[in-house]
Design a protein around this motif. Sequence first.
Motif, PDB file in Angstrom:
ATOM      1  N   GLN A 135       0.815  -1.212   0.000  1.00  0.00           N
ATOM      2  CA  GLN A 135       0.000   0.000   0.000  1.00  0.00           C
ATOM      3  C   GLN A 135       0.854   1.271   0.000  1.00  0.00           C
ATOM      4  OE1 GLN A 135      -2.465  -0.715   3.404  1.00  0.00           O
ATOM      5  NE2 GLN A 135      -0.971   0.066   4.879  1.00  0.00           N
ATOM      6  N   ASP A 136       2.105   1.185   0.420  1.00  0.00           N
ATOM      7  CA  ASP A 136       2.988   2.345   0.316  1.00  0.00           C
ATOM      8  C   ASP A 136       3.179   2.754  -1.136  1.00  0.00           C
ATOM      9  OD1 ASP A 136       3.243   2.392   3.014  1.00  0.00           O
ATOM     10  OD2 ASP A 136       5.333   1.764   3.091  1.00  0.00           O
ATOM     11  N   SER A 137       3.351   1.768  -2.012  1.00  0.00           N
ATOM     12  CA  SER A 137       3.550   2.084  -3.427  1.00  0.00           C
ATOM     13  C   SER A 137       2.274   2.635  -4.050  1.00  0.00           C
ATOM     14  CB  SER A 137       4.015   0.840  -4.192  1.00  0.00           C
ATOM     15  OG  SER A 137       3.012  -0.155  -4.204  1.00  0.00           O
ATOM     16  N   VAL A 138       1.111   2.147  -3.587  1.00  0.00           N
ATOM     17  CA  VAL A 138      -0.162   2.681  -4.091  1.00  0.00           C
ATOM     18  C   VAL A 138      -0.299   4.156  -3.728  1.00  0.00           C
ATOM     19  CG1 VAL A 138      -2.668   2.501  -3.929  1.00  0.00           C
ATOM     20  CG2 VAL A 138      -1.279   0.428  -4.014  1.00  0.00           C
ATOM     21  N   ALA A 186      -2.264  -0.637  10.615  1.00  0.00           N
ATOM     22  CA  ALA A 186      -2.015   0.280   9.503  1.00  0.00           C
ATOM     23  C   ALA A 186      -2.675  -0.215   8.223  1.00  0.00           C
ATOM     24  CB  ALA A 186      -0.507   0.433   9.291  1.00  0.00           C
ATOM     25  N   VAL A 187      -2.624  -1.518   7.969  1.00  0.00           N
ATOM     26  CA  VAL A 187      -3.259  -2.079   6.775  1.00  0.00           C
ATOM     27  C   VAL A 187      -4.765  -1.841   6.803  1.00  0.00           C
ATOM     28  CG1 VAL A 187      -3.883  -4.255   5.656  1.00  0.00           C
ATOM     29  CG2 VAL A 187      -1.504  -3.808   6.265  1.00  0.00           C
ATOM     30  N   THR A 188      -5.386  -2.051   7.952  1.00  0.00           N
ATOM     31  CA  THR A 188      -6.836  -1.856   8.073  1.00  0.00           C
ATOM     32  C   THR A 188      -7.238  -0.414   7.823  1.00  0.00           C
ATOM     33  OG1 THR A 188      -6.934  -3.657   9.698  1.00  0.00           O
ATOM     34  CG2 THR A 188      -8.807  -2.147   9.606  1.00  0.00           C
ATOM     35  N   VAL A 189      -6.535   0.514   8.458  1.00  0.00           N
ATOM     36  CA  VAL A 189      -6.885   1.935   8.343  1.00  0.00           C
ATOM     37  C   VAL A 189      -6.641   2.456   6.933  1.00  0.00           C
ATOM     38  CG1 VAL A 189      -6.296   4.253   9.137  1.00  0.00           C
ATOM     39  CG2 VAL A 189      -6.472   2.383  10.788  1.00  0.00           C
ATOM     40  N   VAL A 190      -5.480   2.176   6.384  1.00  0.00           N
ATOM     41  CA  VAL A 190      -5.140   2.707   5.064  1.00  0.00           C
ATOM     42  C   VAL A 190      -6.017   2.084   3.978  1.00  0.00           C
ATOM     43  CG1 VAL A 190      -3.323   2.864   3.320  1.00  0.00           C
ATOM     44  CG2 VAL A 190      -2.786   3.311   5.713  1.00  0.00           C
ATOM     45  N   SER A 191      -6.301   0.797   4.065  1.00  0.00           N
ATOM     46  CA  SER A 191      -7.163   0.153   3.063  1.00  0.00           C
ATOM     47  C   SER A 191      -8.552   0.771   3.060  1.00  0.00           C
ATOM     48  CB  SER A 191      -7.246  -1.350   3.329  1.00  0.00           C
ATOM     49  OG  SER A 191      -5.993  -1.963   3.165  1.00  0.00           O
ATOM     50  N   ALA A 192      -9.085   1.046   4.255  1.00  0.00           N
ATOM     51  CA  ALA A 192     -10.398   1.690   4.339  1.00  0.00           C
ATOM     52  C   ALA A 192     -10.368   3.075   3.699  1.00  0.00           C
ATOM     53  CB  ALA A 192     -10.836   1.777   5.793  1.00  0.00           C
ATOM     54  N   LEU A 193      -9.361   3.867   4.001  1.00  0.00           N
ATOM     55  CA  LEU A 193      -9.247   5.197   3.405  1.00  0.00           C
ATOM     56  C   LEU A 193      -9.048   5.121   1.900  1.00  0.00           C
ATOM     57  CD1 LEU A 193      -6.959   6.941   6.060  1.00  0.00           C
ATOM     58  CD2 LEU A 193      -9.371   7.415   5.617  1.00  0.00           C
ATOM     59  N   PHE A 195      -9.921   2.643  -0.389  1.00  0.00           N
ATOM     60  CA  PHE A 195     -11.034   2.181  -1.214  1.00  0.00           C
ATOM     61  C   PHE A 195     -12.319   2.971  -0.972  1.00  0.00           C
ATOM     62  CE2 PHE A 195      -8.240  -1.523  -1.379  1.00  0.00           C
ATOM     63  CZ  PHE A 195      -8.310  -1.854  -2.729  1.00  0.00           C
ATOM     64  N   CYS A 196     -12.472   3.536   0.199  1.00  0.00           N
ATOM     65  CA  CYS A 196     -13.708   4.270   0.498  1.00  0.00           C
ATOM     66  C   CYS A 196     -13.617   5.757   0.154  1.00  0.00           C
ATOM     67  CB  CYS A 196     -14.071   4.118   1.972  1.00  0.00           C
ATOM     68  SG  CYS A 196     -14.433   2.418   2.461  1.00  0.00           S
ATOM     69  N   ARG A 197     -12.412   6.273  -0.009  1.00  0.00           N
ATOM     70  CA  ARG A 197     -12.274   7.710  -0.243  1.00  0.00           C
ATOM     71  C   ARG A 197     -11.399   8.043  -1.437  1.00  0.00           C
ATOM     72  NH1 ARG A 197      -9.280  11.928   3.933  1.00  0.00           N
ATOM     73  NH2 ARG A 197      -9.158  13.685   2.490  1.00  0.00           N
ATOM     74  N   LEU A 198     -10.156   7.617  -1.394  1.00  0.00           N
ATOM     75  CA  LEU A 198      -9.178   8.096  -2.366  1.00  0.00           C
ATOM     76  C   LEU A 198      -9.477   7.617  -3.781  1.00  0.00           C
ATOM     77  CD1 LEU A 198      -6.635   9.770  -2.711  1.00  0.00           C
ATOM     78  CD2 LEU A 198      -5.281   7.747  -2.140  1.00  0.00           C
ATOM     79  N   LEU A 199      -9.784   6.336  -3.950  1.00  0.00           N
ATOM     80  CA  LEU A 199      -9.999   5.792  -5.287  1.00  0.00           C
ATOM     81  C   LEU A 199     -11.324   6.242  -5.896  1.00  0.00           C
ATOM     82  CD1 LEU A 199      -8.622   2.161  -4.888  1.00  0.00           C
ATOM     83  CD2 LEU A 199      -7.576   4.081  -6.089  1.00  0.00           C
ATOM     84  N   ARG A 200     -12.270   6.664  -5.054  1.00  0.00           N
ATOM     85  CA  ARG A 200     -13.535   7.161  -5.597  1.00  0.00           C
ATOM     86  C   ARG A 200     -13.334   8.428  -6.422  1.00  0.00           C
ATOM     87  NH1 ARG A 200     -18.239   6.434  -0.956  1.00  0.00           N
ATOM     88  NH2 ARG A 200     -18.307   4.130  -1.040  1.00  0.00           N
ATOM     89  N   GLY A 201     -12.303   9.198  -6.103  1.00  0.00           N
ATOM     90  CA  GLY A 201     -12.025  10.411  -6.858  1.00  0.00           C
ATOM     91  C   GLY A 201     -11.514  10.153  -8.257  1.00  0.00           C
ATOM     92  N   LEU A 202     -11.148   8.896  -8.556  1.00  0.00           N
ATOM     93  CA  LEU A 202     -10.628   8.561  -9.885  1.00  0.00           C
ATOM     94  C   LEU A 202     -11.661   7.883 -10.775  1.00  0.00           C
ATOM     95  CD1 LEU A 202      -7.157   7.085  -8.821  1.00  0.00           C
ATOM     96  CD2 LEU A 202      -7.651   9.414  -9.568  1.00  0.00           C
TER      97      LEU A 202
END
Length: 417
Positions: A135-138, A186-193, A195-202
Amino acid sequence: MRLLRERRSLTFNALSLMTATVATNALGLVFWTEAARIGTPRVVGRAAAAIAALTLLATISQLNLTNVFVRLLPSAGRLGRRLIARGYVAVVALSLAVGVVYVFGGLGDGVVRGGIATQIAFVLAVPVLAVFALQDSVLTALRRAPWVAAENISFATGKLALLPALLLLPIGGGIVISWVVPAAVAVTVVSALLFCRLLRGLEHTEGTLPPRRRLMSFVAGEYVTAVWATAATQLMPLIVVWRLGPAQVAYFTLPWLISMGITLLLWNVASAFVVELAGARDRSGELLQRTLLLWAGVVGAALAVCVFAAGPLLSVSGASYAAHGTELLRLIGCSAPFTALVALYCMLMWIDQRVWLLAAFQAASGVALLAATLVLLPRLGLVAVGWANLGVQALAAIATLPLTARRMRAGVLVAAT
Protein backbone atom coordinates in the motif's frame (compact mmCIF):
# COMPACT_ATOMS: atom_id res chain seq x y z
CA MET A 1 5.81 28.13 -13.70
CA ARG A 2 4.86 24.60 -14.76
CA LEU A 3 8.45 23.40 -14.47
CA LEU A 4 8.70 24.97 -11.02
CA ARG A 5 5.55 23.14 -9.90
CA GLU A 6 6.90 19.85 -11.27
CA ARG A 7 10.21 20.31 -9.50
CA ARG A 8 8.46 21.19 -6.26
CA SER A 9 6.15 18.19 -6.58
CA LEU A 10 9.08 15.86 -7.22
CA THR A 11 11.05 17.29 -4.31
CA PHE A 12 8.05 17.30 -1.94
CA ASN A 13 7.05 13.70 -2.72
CA ALA A 14 10.65 12.50 -2.64
CA LEU A 15 11.29 14.22 0.68
CA SER A 16 8.05 12.79 2.10
CA LEU A 17 9.14 9.27 1.16
CA MET A 18 12.64 9.91 2.45
CA THR A 19 11.19 11.23 5.70
CA ALA A 20 9.21 8.02 6.04
CA THR A 21 12.32 5.93 5.41
CA VAL A 22 14.62 7.92 7.70
CA ALA A 23 12.09 8.07 10.53
CA THR A 24 11.22 4.38 10.19
CA ASN A 25 14.87 3.35 10.18
CA ALA A 26 15.73 5.69 13.05
CA LEU A 27 12.88 4.31 15.12
CA GLY A 28 13.90 0.85 13.94
CA LEU A 29 17.36 1.45 15.37
CA VAL A 30 15.74 2.53 18.63
CA PHE A 31 13.55 -0.59 18.51
CA TRP A 32 16.49 -2.98 18.13
CA THR A 33 18.53 -0.99 20.64
CA GLU A 34 15.75 -1.33 23.21
CA ALA A 35 15.40 -5.03 22.38
CA ALA A 36 19.15 -5.48 22.85
CA ARG A 37 19.02 -3.82 26.26
CA ILE A 38 16.07 -5.85 27.53
CA GLY A 39 16.72 -9.22 25.91
CA THR A 40 19.77 -11.42 25.47
CA PRO A 41 21.63 -11.52 22.14
CA ARG A 42 20.29 -15.05 21.59
CA VAL A 43 16.65 -13.96 21.99
CA VAL A 44 17.16 -10.86 19.85
CA GLY A 45 18.95 -12.91 17.21
CA ARG A 46 16.13 -15.45 16.96
CA ALA A 47 13.56 -12.67 16.69
CA ALA A 48 15.61 -10.95 13.99
CA ALA A 49 15.78 -14.21 12.04
CA ALA A 50 11.99 -14.68 12.35
CA ILE A 51 11.29 -11.14 11.16
CA ALA A 52 13.75 -11.58 8.30
CA ALA A 53 11.89 -14.77 7.29
CA LEU A 54 8.53 -12.98 7.46
CA THR A 55 9.84 -10.09 5.40
CA LEU A 56 11.33 -12.45 2.85
CA LEU A 57 8.08 -14.39 2.46
CA ALA A 58 6.02 -11.19 2.27
CA THR A 59 8.31 -9.71 -0.38
CA ILE A 60 8.20 -12.88 -2.46
CA SER A 61 4.41 -12.84 -2.25
CA GLN A 62 4.09 -9.24 -3.44
CA LEU A 63 4.85 -10.23 -7.06
CA ASN A 64 6.81 -6.95 -7.00
CA LEU A 65 3.52 -5.12 -7.58
CA THR A 66 5.09 -2.29 -5.58
CA ASN A 67 7.09 -1.31 -8.67
CA VAL A 68 4.22 -2.16 -11.01
CA PHE A 69 1.86 0.21 -9.18
CA VAL A 70 4.39 3.05 -9.09
CA ARG A 71 5.07 2.58 -12.79
CA LEU A 72 1.49 2.18 -14.07
CA LEU A 73 -0.99 3.76 -11.63
CA PRO A 74 -0.11 7.43 -12.33
CA SER A 75 -1.60 7.10 -15.82
CA ALA A 76 -4.24 4.42 -15.11
CA GLY A 77 -7.11 6.74 -14.09
CA ARG A 78 -10.32 4.88 -13.25
CA LEU A 79 -8.70 1.59 -14.29
CA GLY A 80 -6.45 1.90 -11.25
CA ARG A 81 -9.12 0.68 -8.81
CA ARG A 82 -9.45 -2.64 -10.64
CA LEU A 83 -5.67 -3.00 -10.90
CA ILE A 84 -5.23 -2.40 -7.17
CA ALA A 85 -8.09 -4.69 -6.11
CA ARG A 86 -6.90 -7.59 -8.24
CA GLY A 87 -3.35 -7.05 -7.07
CA TYR A 88 -4.38 -7.15 -3.42
CA VAL A 89 -6.36 -10.38 -3.87
CA ALA A 90 -3.47 -12.07 -5.69
CA VAL A 91 -0.95 -11.00 -3.06
CA VAL A 92 -3.05 -12.14 -0.09
CA ALA A 93 -3.74 -15.53 -1.67
CA LEU A 94 -0.09 -16.11 -2.56
CA SER A 95 1.06 -14.90 0.88
CA LEU A 96 -1.11 -17.46 2.66
CA ALA A 97 0.06 -20.25 0.37
CA VAL A 98 3.73 -19.34 0.80
CA GLY A 99 3.33 -19.07 4.57
CA VAL A 100 1.69 -22.48 4.83
CA VAL A 101 4.42 -24.12 2.76
CA TYR A 102 7.18 -22.46 4.80
CA VAL A 103 5.75 -23.30 8.21
CA PHE A 104 4.16 -26.70 7.68
CA GLY A 105 6.60 -27.89 5.02
CA GLY A 106 9.46 -27.90 7.50
CA LEU A 107 11.37 -24.96 6.00
CA GLY A 108 10.79 -22.81 9.07
CA ASP A 109 11.65 -25.37 11.75
CA GLY A 110 14.71 -23.42 12.82
CA VAL A 111 12.88 -20.09 12.92
CA VAL A 112 9.24 -20.67 13.96
CA ARG A 113 9.38 -22.05 17.49
CA GLY A 114 6.18 -22.95 19.33
CA GLY A 115 2.91 -24.83 18.95
CA ILE A 116 0.17 -24.75 16.33
CA ALA A 117 -1.08 -21.34 17.46
CA THR A 118 2.34 -19.81 16.86
CA GLN A 119 2.57 -21.46 13.45
CA ILE A 120 -0.86 -20.19 12.37
CA ALA A 121 -0.04 -16.70 13.63
CA PHE A 122 3.16 -16.74 11.59
CA VAL A 123 1.23 -17.74 8.44
CA LEU A 124 -1.33 -14.95 8.97
CA ALA A 125 1.44 -12.40 9.50
CA VAL A 126 2.81 -12.92 6.00
CA PRO A 127 -0.13 -11.30 4.09
CA VAL A 128 -0.26 -8.50 6.68
CA LEU A 129 3.34 -7.47 5.99
CA ALA A 130 2.92 -8.02 2.24
CA VAL A 131 -0.07 -5.68 1.97
CA PHE A 132 1.56 -3.21 4.38
CA ALA A 133 4.48 -2.77 1.98
CA LEU A 134 2.24 -2.85 -1.08
CA GLN A 135 0.00 0.00 0.00
CA ASP A 136 2.99 2.35 0.32
CA SER A 137 3.55 2.08 -3.43
CA VAL A 138 -0.16 2.68 -4.09
CA LEU A 139 -0.12 5.88 -2.04
CA THR A 140 3.11 6.98 -3.75
CA ALA A 141 1.68 6.39 -7.23
CA LEU A 142 -1.46 8.36 -6.32
CA ARG A 143 0.74 11.27 -5.16
CA ARG A 144 -0.10 10.77 -1.49
CA ALA A 145 3.50 10.44 -0.30
CA PRO A 146 2.80 12.33 2.98
CA TRP A 147 0.37 9.53 3.87
CA VAL A 148 3.24 7.07 3.48
CA ALA A 149 5.28 9.06 5.99
CA ALA A 150 2.39 9.21 8.47
CA GLU A 151 1.65 5.50 8.13
CA ASN A 152 5.24 4.32 8.51
CA ILE A 153 6.03 6.60 11.43
CA SER A 154 2.87 5.41 13.20
CA PHE A 155 3.87 1.80 12.55
CA ALA A 156 7.41 2.31 13.88
CA THR A 157 6.14 4.15 16.96
CA GLY A 158 3.54 1.48 17.66
CA LYS A 159 5.95 -1.44 17.55
CA LEU A 160 8.37 0.45 19.79
CA ALA A 161 5.61 1.15 22.32
CA LEU A 162 4.55 -2.52 22.42
CA LEU A 163 8.06 -3.91 22.75
CA PRO A 164 8.64 -3.64 26.54
CA ALA A 165 5.36 -5.38 27.34
CA LEU A 166 5.85 -8.21 24.86
CA LEU A 167 9.56 -8.93 25.11
CA LEU A 168 8.98 -11.21 28.09
CA LEU A 169 7.35 -13.80 25.81
CA PRO A 170 9.62 -16.78 25.07
CA ILE A 171 12.11 -17.18 22.20
CA GLY A 172 11.73 -13.63 20.94
CA GLY A 173 8.02 -14.06 20.16
CA GLY A 174 7.14 -10.73 21.74
CA ILE A 175 9.49 -8.89 19.38
CA VAL A 176 7.75 -10.44 16.39
CA ILE A 177 4.26 -9.70 17.72
CA SER A 178 5.15 -6.08 18.45
CA TRP A 179 6.27 -5.86 14.81
CA VAL A 180 3.17 -7.41 13.22
CA VAL A 181 0.29 -5.91 15.27
CA PRO A 182 0.97 -2.24 14.31
CA ALA A 183 1.32 -3.34 10.67
CA ALA A 184 -2.12 -4.99 10.85
CA VAL A 185 -3.66 -1.80 12.24
CA ALA A 186 -2.02 0.28 9.50
CA VAL A 187 -3.26 -2.08 6.77
CA THR A 188 -6.84 -1.86 8.07
CA VAL A 189 -6.89 1.94 8.34
CA VAL A 190 -5.14 2.71 5.06
CA SER A 191 -7.16 0.15 3.06
CA ALA A 192 -10.40 1.69 4.34
CA LEU A 193 -9.25 5.20 3.41
CA LEU A 194 -7.94 4.02 0.04
CA PHE A 195 -11.03 2.18 -1.21
CA CYS A 196 -13.71 4.27 0.50
CA ARG A 197 -12.27 7.71 -0.24
CA LEU A 198 -9.18 8.10 -2.37
CA LEU A 199 -10.00 5.79 -5.29
CA ARG A 200 -13.54 7.16 -5.60
CA GLY A 201 -12.02 10.41 -6.86
CA LEU A 202 -10.63 8.56 -9.89
CA GLU A 203 -13.91 6.94 -11.01
CA HIS A 204 -14.49 9.57 -13.73
CA THR A 205 -10.86 9.97 -14.77
CA GLU A 206 -9.79 8.43 -18.06
CA GLY A 207 -6.58 6.44 -18.14
CA THR A 208 -4.66 3.69 -19.89
CA LEU A 209 -2.94 0.43 -19.03
CA PRO A 210 -0.73 -1.77 -21.22
CA PRO A 211 -2.41 -4.62 -23.12
CA ARG A 212 -2.96 -7.76 -21.05
CA ARG A 213 -0.07 -9.74 -22.56
CA ARG A 214 2.39 -6.90 -22.14
CA LEU A 215 1.11 -6.22 -18.62
CA MET A 216 1.58 -9.86 -17.60
CA SER A 217 5.12 -9.86 -19.02
CA PHE A 218 5.87 -6.67 -17.12
CA VAL A 219 4.52 -8.12 -13.86
CA ALA A 220 6.42 -11.39 -14.37
CA GLY A 221 9.68 -9.57 -15.08
CA GLU A 222 9.23 -7.35 -12.05
CA TYR A 223 8.51 -10.39 -9.90
CA VAL A 224 11.69 -12.18 -10.95
CA THR A 225 13.62 -8.98 -10.28
CA ALA A 226 12.11 -8.70 -6.81
CA VAL A 227 12.89 -12.32 -5.92
CA TRP A 228 16.58 -11.86 -6.64
CA ALA A 229 16.79 -8.44 -5.02
CA THR A 230 15.08 -9.81 -1.92
CA ALA A 231 17.31 -12.88 -1.80
CA ALA A 232 20.35 -10.62 -1.68
CA THR A 233 19.09 -8.77 1.40
CA GLN A 234 16.55 -10.79 3.37
CA LEU A 235 18.41 -14.10 3.14
CA MET A 236 21.50 -12.53 4.65
CA PRO A 237 20.35 -12.72 8.32
CA LEU A 238 19.40 -16.36 7.78
CA ILE A 239 22.85 -17.10 6.35
CA VAL A 240 24.51 -15.36 9.27
CA VAL A 241 22.48 -17.29 11.84
CA TRP A 242 23.28 -20.53 9.99
CA ARG A 243 27.04 -19.94 9.83
CA LEU A 244 27.74 -17.79 12.89
CA GLY A 245 24.85 -18.31 15.32
CA PRO A 246 21.95 -16.16 16.63
CA ALA A 247 24.13 -13.84 18.73
CA GLN A 248 25.99 -12.65 15.64
CA VAL A 249 22.65 -11.90 13.92
CA ALA A 250 21.90 -9.47 16.74
CA TYR A 251 25.15 -7.59 16.02
CA PHE A 252 24.48 -7.80 12.28
CA THR A 253 20.91 -6.47 12.31
CA LEU A 254 21.55 -2.77 12.93
CA PRO A 255 24.22 -2.26 10.21
CA TRP A 256 22.18 -4.26 7.71
CA LEU A 257 19.05 -2.29 8.57
CA ILE A 258 20.97 0.90 7.78
CA SER A 259 22.22 -0.62 4.52
CA MET A 260 18.68 -1.43 3.40
CA GLY A 261 17.61 2.05 4.48
CA ILE A 262 20.20 3.68 2.20
CA THR A 263 18.99 1.64 -0.76
CA LEU A 264 15.38 2.43 0.06
CA LEU A 265 16.13 6.16 0.24
CA LEU A 266 17.57 6.03 -3.28
CA TRP A 267 14.48 4.23 -4.50
CA ASN A 268 12.22 6.73 -2.73
CA VAL A 269 13.69 9.42 -4.99
CA ALA A 270 13.47 7.15 -8.05
CA SER A 271 9.79 6.39 -7.36
CA ALA A 272 8.94 10.09 -7.03
CA PHE A 273 10.77 10.76 -10.30
CA VAL A 274 8.85 8.04 -12.19
CA VAL A 275 5.49 9.28 -10.85
CA GLU A 276 6.22 12.86 -11.95
CA LEU A 277 7.63 11.71 -15.29
CA ALA A 278 4.25 10.19 -16.20
CA GLY A 279 2.79 13.70 -16.53
CA ALA A 280 5.88 15.62 -17.64
CA ARG A 281 7.75 13.67 -20.29
CA ASP A 282 8.90 16.84 -22.02
CA ARG A 283 10.59 17.99 -18.80
CA SER A 284 12.45 14.77 -18.06
CA GLY A 285 15.90 16.34 -18.20
CA GLU A 286 15.15 18.91 -15.53
CA LEU A 287 13.43 16.33 -13.32
CA LEU A 288 16.39 14.00 -13.70
CA GLN A 289 18.79 16.73 -12.61
CA ARG A 290 16.75 17.29 -9.46
CA THR A 291 16.73 13.53 -8.86
CA LEU A 292 20.52 13.32 -9.15
CA LEU A 293 20.91 16.19 -6.68
CA LEU A 294 18.68 14.42 -4.16
CA TRP A 295 20.65 11.21 -4.67
CA ALA A 296 23.91 13.08 -4.06
CA GLY A 297 22.48 14.25 -0.74
CA VAL A 298 21.60 10.68 0.24
CA VAL A 299 25.08 9.41 -0.61
CA GLY A 300 26.76 12.25 1.29
CA ALA A 301 24.65 11.61 4.38
CA ALA A 302 25.33 7.87 4.18
CA LEU A 303 29.08 8.42 4.03
CA ALA A 304 28.99 10.85 6.95
CA VAL A 305 26.85 8.66 9.21
CA CYS A 306 28.24 5.21 8.38
CA VAL A 307 31.94 5.99 7.96
CA PHE A 308 32.54 8.71 10.53
CA ALA A 309 29.88 7.97 13.15
CA ALA A 310 29.66 4.18 13.03
CA GLY A 311 31.20 3.52 16.43
CA PRO A 312 29.21 6.06 18.48
CA LEU A 313 26.00 5.12 16.67
CA LEU A 314 26.29 1.40 17.43
CA SER A 315 27.61 1.94 20.95
CA VAL A 316 24.13 3.18 21.91
CA SER A 317 23.06 -0.49 21.76
CA GLY A 318 26.00 -1.55 23.87
CA ALA A 319 29.76 -1.95 23.70
CA SER A 320 29.53 -5.44 22.19
CA TYR A 321 27.35 -4.16 19.33
CA ALA A 322 29.90 -1.46 18.51
CA ALA A 323 32.79 -3.91 18.75
CA HIS A 324 31.22 -6.41 16.34
CA GLY A 325 29.41 -4.05 13.94
CA THR A 326 31.48 -0.88 13.48
CA GLU A 327 33.70 -2.12 10.65
CA LEU A 328 30.70 -3.67 8.91
CA LEU A 329 28.80 -0.37 9.04
CA ARG A 330 31.80 1.56 7.68
CA LEU A 331 32.06 -0.78 4.72
CA ILE A 332 28.34 -0.33 4.08
CA GLY A 333 28.86 3.45 4.01
CA CYS A 334 31.76 3.12 1.56
CA SER A 335 29.50 1.17 -0.81
CA ALA A 336 26.85 3.94 -0.96
CA PRO A 337 28.30 5.78 -4.05
CA PHE A 338 28.39 2.50 -6.00
CA THR A 339 24.86 1.64 -4.84
CA ALA A 340 23.66 5.00 -6.20
CA LEU A 341 25.23 4.34 -9.61
CA VAL A 342 23.61 0.91 -9.73
CA ALA A 343 20.25 2.43 -8.72
CA LEU A 344 20.53 4.95 -11.57
CA TYR A 345 21.05 2.15 -14.08
CA CYS A 346 18.12 0.17 -12.64
CA MET A 347 15.85 3.21 -12.75
CA LEU A 348 16.61 3.85 -16.42
CA MET A 349 15.90 0.22 -17.29
CA TRP A 350 12.72 0.39 -15.22
CA ILE A 351 11.49 3.46 -17.11
CA ASP A 352 12.20 1.75 -20.43
CA GLN A 353 10.26 -1.32 -19.17
CA ARG A 354 13.28 -3.52 -19.89
CA VAL A 355 12.30 -5.59 -16.90
CA TRP A 356 13.80 -8.89 -18.06
CA LEU A 357 17.21 -7.27 -18.53
CA LEU A 358 16.82 -5.83 -15.04
CA ALA A 359 15.85 -9.27 -13.71
CA ALA A 360 18.99 -10.82 -15.19
CA PHE A 361 21.10 -8.06 -13.66
CA GLN A 362 19.55 -8.52 -10.22
CA ALA A 363 20.00 -12.29 -10.46
CA ALA A 364 23.70 -11.94 -11.24
CA SER A 365 24.20 -9.40 -8.45
CA GLY A 366 22.25 -11.45 -5.91
CA VAL A 367 24.10 -14.68 -6.65
CA ALA A 368 27.45 -12.88 -6.51
CA LEU A 369 26.64 -11.27 -3.14
CA LEU A 370 25.41 -14.46 -1.50
CA ALA A 371 28.26 -16.53 -2.91
CA ALA A 372 30.91 -14.04 -1.82
CA THR A 373 29.38 -13.86 1.66
CA LEU A 374 29.31 -17.64 2.06
CA VAL A 375 32.96 -17.89 1.00
CA LEU A 376 34.18 -15.06 3.25
CA LEU A 377 32.12 -15.67 6.42
CA PRO A 378 34.25 -18.54 7.79
CA ARG A 379 37.43 -16.52 7.18
CA LEU A 380 36.42 -12.99 8.18
CA GLY A 381 33.38 -13.39 10.40
CA LEU A 382 30.59 -10.81 10.37
CA VAL A 383 32.61 -8.19 8.47
CA ALA A 384 32.58 -10.54 5.47
CA VAL A 385 29.12 -9.26 4.61
CA GLY A 386 30.49 -5.72 4.30
CA TRP A 387 33.38 -6.70 2.06
CA ALA A 388 31.13 -8.85 -0.13
CA ASN A 389 28.58 -6.05 -0.47
CA LEU A 390 31.22 -3.43 -1.27
CA GLY A 391 32.89 -5.64 -3.86
CA VAL A 392 29.68 -6.62 -5.64
CA GLN A 393 28.30 -3.07 -5.69
CA ALA A 394 31.58 -1.70 -7.05
CA LEU A 395 31.79 -4.32 -9.80
CA ALA A 396 28.13 -3.79 -10.72
CA ALA A 397 28.61 -0.01 -10.90
CA ILE A 398 31.68 -0.36 -13.12
CA ALA A 399 29.93 -2.87 -15.39
CA THR A 400 26.81 -0.72 -15.88
CA LEU A 401 28.47 2.70 -16.09
CA PRO A 402 29.02 2.63 -19.89
CA LEU A 403 25.39 1.59 -20.47
CA THR A 404 24.13 4.27 -18.10
CA ALA A 405 26.25 6.98 -19.74
CA ARG A 406 25.05 5.97 -23.19
CA ARG A 407 21.42 6.00 -22.03
CA MET A 408 21.87 9.43 -20.46
CA ARG A 409 23.37 10.82 -23.68
CA ALA A 410 20.39 9.50 -25.63
CA GLY A 411 18.39 12.54 -24.55
CA VAL A 412 14.80 12.81 -23.35
CA LEU A 413 13.49 9.99 -21.19
CA VAL A 414 10.18 8.64 -22.36
CA ALA A 415 8.03 6.78 -19.88
CA ALA A 416 6.61 4.11 -22.12
CA THR A 417 3.20 2.67 -21.28
